[in-house]
Design a protein around this motif. Structure first.
Motif, PDB file in Angstrom:
ATOM      1  N   SER A  44       1.510   9.190   1.437  1.00  0.00           N
ATOM      2  CA  SER A  44       0.397   8.263   1.189  1.00  0.00           C
ATOM      3  C   SER A  44       0.242   7.302   2.363  1.00  0.00           C
ATOM      4  N   ARG A  45       1.356   6.818   2.907  1.00  0.00           N
ATOM      5  CA  ARG A  45       1.298   5.848   3.997  1.00  0.00           C
ATOM      6  C   ARG A  45       1.019   6.519   5.345  1.00  0.00           C
ATOM      7  N   SER A  46       1.593   7.679   5.584  1.00  0.00           N
ATOM      8  CA  SER A  46       1.356   8.343   6.872  1.00  0.00           C
ATOM      9  C   SER A  46      -0.045   8.934   6.941  1.00  0.00           C
TER      10      SER A  46
ATOM     11  N   ASP B  92       7.956  14.311  -5.111  1.00  0.00           N
ATOM     12  CA  ASP B  92       8.699  13.273  -5.812  1.00  0.00           C
ATOM     13  C   ASP B  92       8.194  11.918  -5.326  1.00  0.00           C
ATOM     14  N   LEU B  93       8.821  10.851  -5.789  1.00  0.00           N
ATOM     15  CA  LEU B  93       8.353   9.502  -5.456  1.00  0.00           C
ATOM     16  C   LEU B  93       8.441   9.231  -3.955  1.00  0.00           C
TER      17      LEU B  93
ATOM     18  N   GLY C 105      -5.625   2.264  -3.906  1.00  0.00           N
ATOM     19  CA  GLY C 105      -5.761   2.779  -2.554  1.00  0.00           C
ATOM     20  C   GLY C 105      -5.470   4.267  -2.477  1.00  0.00           C
ATOM     21  N   TYR C 106      -5.347   4.762  -1.256  1.00  0.00           N
ATOM     22  CA  TYR C 106      -5.160   6.198  -1.031  1.00  0.00           C
ATOM     23  C   TYR C 106      -3.854   6.689  -1.637  1.00  0.00           C
ATOM     24  N   ARG C 107      -3.907   7.875  -2.234  1.00  0.00           N
ATOM     25  CA  ARG C 107      -2.722   8.487  -2.841  1.00  0.00           C
ATOM     26  C   ARG C 107      -2.642   9.945  -2.396  1.00  0.00           C
TER      27      ARG C 107
ATOM     28  N   PHE D  71       0.855  -1.193   0.000  1.00  0.00           N
ATOM     29  CA  PHE D  71       0.000   0.000   0.000  1.00  0.00           C
ATOM     30  C   PHE D  71       0.889   1.240   0.000  1.00  0.00           C
ATOM     31  N   ASP D  72       1.254   1.663  -1.209  1.00  0.00           N
ATOM     32  CA  ASP D  72       2.280   2.707  -1.353  1.00  0.00           C
ATOM     33  C   ASP D  72       1.800   3.931  -2.132  1.00  0.00           C
TER      34      ASP D  72
END
Length: 492
Positions: free
Chosen positions: A348-350, A340-341, A332-334, A326-327
């Motif tokens: 996205s993860r936090s 940048d990447l 999923g959430y973005r 889940f990145d």
């Protein structure tokens, strides 16, 4: 037709077969109850009313054509961790709030083949990490017995939906007690099968070597009907075991309680955190089983103190690995407008994961990191084997092992227990997952605050029929499983 929700699963199947009511009438009845009652319980994340009515009409047509199975037309609720084609599957997380699954989990697909009607998807702790269902992105679910208390977790939505009579039965998953503990808190029967008995394909993974799906319902008989659907080998799941599946309903009287040796672990019943009311109700239920002919045998489970530290190294380590997908890139959430990447990954993860999930990922990543892998993760796996051997040694002398499902009854919503307190609440359930054994919760009474208490029976590998049979016979001589919360008595 105002009391259809009071019928057992067997009574529902008989009523449908005898055309006393149609699947559409039954489905409409539950949908009305959900509409009227669930705002106070908040068990459902997604209600699929239009699809449910279409499935009910198809079930009625199939029944008229003579092609129905036993369960054709019976409604069900699915924990929102099982992928459902065309329906949002969130795992209780902001991370998957926009995820529409392109396929069905095997458990869901088997339900469709059996003719079950999906009422919707029910709430849960985020990614199944929790014991209260408060960590859900969609808010806390309430316990139908006391709306200011939690229903347990992570399958709290499943438990609350059944306990409020918003579904006849529901699917749940159990990684460290997530079927048995909410079943205990909500006065239900819930079965955690042997690891490998129920397919994990399409079940969003938390800890792959611990996760197992199972049924939650009012009685062992109701659970047996759903186990007949859920159990079995699945080539899509490499951890699914190719082994003959019993007819759990036909075997409900297959185990004699007379002469059954029930192991009583002295480490469990002398534990400091065991509530006096819970202990008293468990002892009363064991006395009842003894009156029915069972033999109580004191046993030693010497690895008890190792359960919590072992589990909370292995489970977070596997979660760290499983949740790395889940990145913010594929689904999923973005995060919006990443620089940048690396910024995309971080934000996205936090932003997509809640606090409890982030903590477990960090613990697991640490345990798997260079320099600590052998000291923590590998050592935990070695202790896990010792825990398994501890149980197997016990099963040389007893048929099943009795324990509380939880050391207390349901907590208040917002109790803000410390992580240590929360984790110790799993002391009686997590070893079963570490060992891969089956276990069942049965309601056995109430504490002084009228909150349900649950007895846990742990079986040897592949003994689901035995566990269901023992609880079924106990429930033929007691009525705890028939007790209903006030909210469940309301008519839609």
């Amino acid at each position: 037709m105002t009391d259809l929700h009071r019928l057992s699963v067997r009574e529902l199947t008989e009523g449908l077969a005898a055309a006393k009511f149609s699947s559409r009438e039954l489905t409409e009845h539950y949908l009305k109850r959900i509409e009227k009652i669930d705002a106070r319980v908040q068990s459902y994340v997604t209600v699929t009313a239009e699809q449910a009515l279409a499935e009910a009409d198809a079930a009625d047509a199939l029944r008229k054509a003579g092609g129905a199975t036993v369960l054709t037309g019976v409604p069900i609720a699915h924990k929102d961790i099982f992928c459902t084609h065309g329906i949002k599957t969130t795992a209780g997380s902001k991370m998957l709030d926009n995820f529409i699954s392109p396929y069905d989990a095997t458990v869901v697909a088997k339900g469709k083949v059996a003719g079950l009607v999906t009422l919707g998807k029910v709430n849960m702790d985020e990614f199944a990490m929790g014991s209260t269902s408060e960590s859900s992105y969609f808010g806390a679910t309430a316990n139908p017995w006391a709306l200011d208390h939690v229903p347990g977790g992570s399958s709290g939505g499943s438990a609350a939906a059944v306990a409020a009579d918003l579904a006849p039965f529901a699917t749940g998953t159990d990684t460290g007690g997530s079927i048995r503990q909410p079943a205990s808190f909500c006065g239900l029967t819930g079965l955690k099968p042997t690891y490998g008995r129920v397919s994990r394909f399409g079940m969003i993974a938390y800890a792959s070597s611990l996760d197992q799906g199972g049924p939650m319902a009012r009685s062992a008989e109701d659970c047996a009907y759903l186990m007949n659907v859920m159990a079995g080998h699945d080539a899509k799941d490499s951890t699914s075991v190719e082994k003959n599946v019993d007819d759990y309903v036909a075997n409900l009287n297959g185990t004699s309680v007379k002469g059954l040796r029930i192991g009583i672990p002295k480490q469990y019943f002398n534990a400091a955190g065991l509530d006096a009311d819970v202990k008293a109700r468990i002892e009363e239920s064991l006395k009842k089983l003894e009156d029915m002919g069972a033999v109580l045998v004191e046993i030693d489970l010497n690895m008890t103190e190792s359960y919590v530290p072992t589990y909370y190294l292995i489970a977070p380590a596997e979660a760290s690995s499983n949740l790395s997908r889940f990145d913010g890139v594929r689904y999923g959430y973005r995060a919006e407008n990443p620089v940048d990447l690396m910024d995309l990954y971080k934000r996205s993860r936090s932003e997509g994961f809640g606090k409890e999930v982030q903590q477990r990922i960090l613990i697991g990543t640490y345990a798997l990191s260079a320099g600590y892998y052998d000291a923590y993760y590998v050592k935990a796996q070695k202790v896990r084997r010792l825990i398994q051997q501890d149980f197997l040694k016990a099963f040389e002398n007893v048929d099943v092992i009795a324990a509380p499902s939880a050391p207390t009854t349901a907590y208040r919503i917002g109790a803000n227990l410390s992580q240590v307190e929360m984790y110790l609440g799993d002391i009686y359930t997590i070893a079963v997952n570490l060992a891969g054994l089956p276990a069942i919760n049965a309601p056995v009474g109430f504490d002084k605050d009228s909150l349900p208490v649950g007895l846990q029976l742990i079986g040897n590998y592949w003994s689901e029929s035995q566990l269901l049979s023992v609880v079924h016979q106990y429930q033929q001589t007691t009525d705890w499983h028939t007790k209903r919360a006030a909210i469940a008595e309301e008519n839609a």
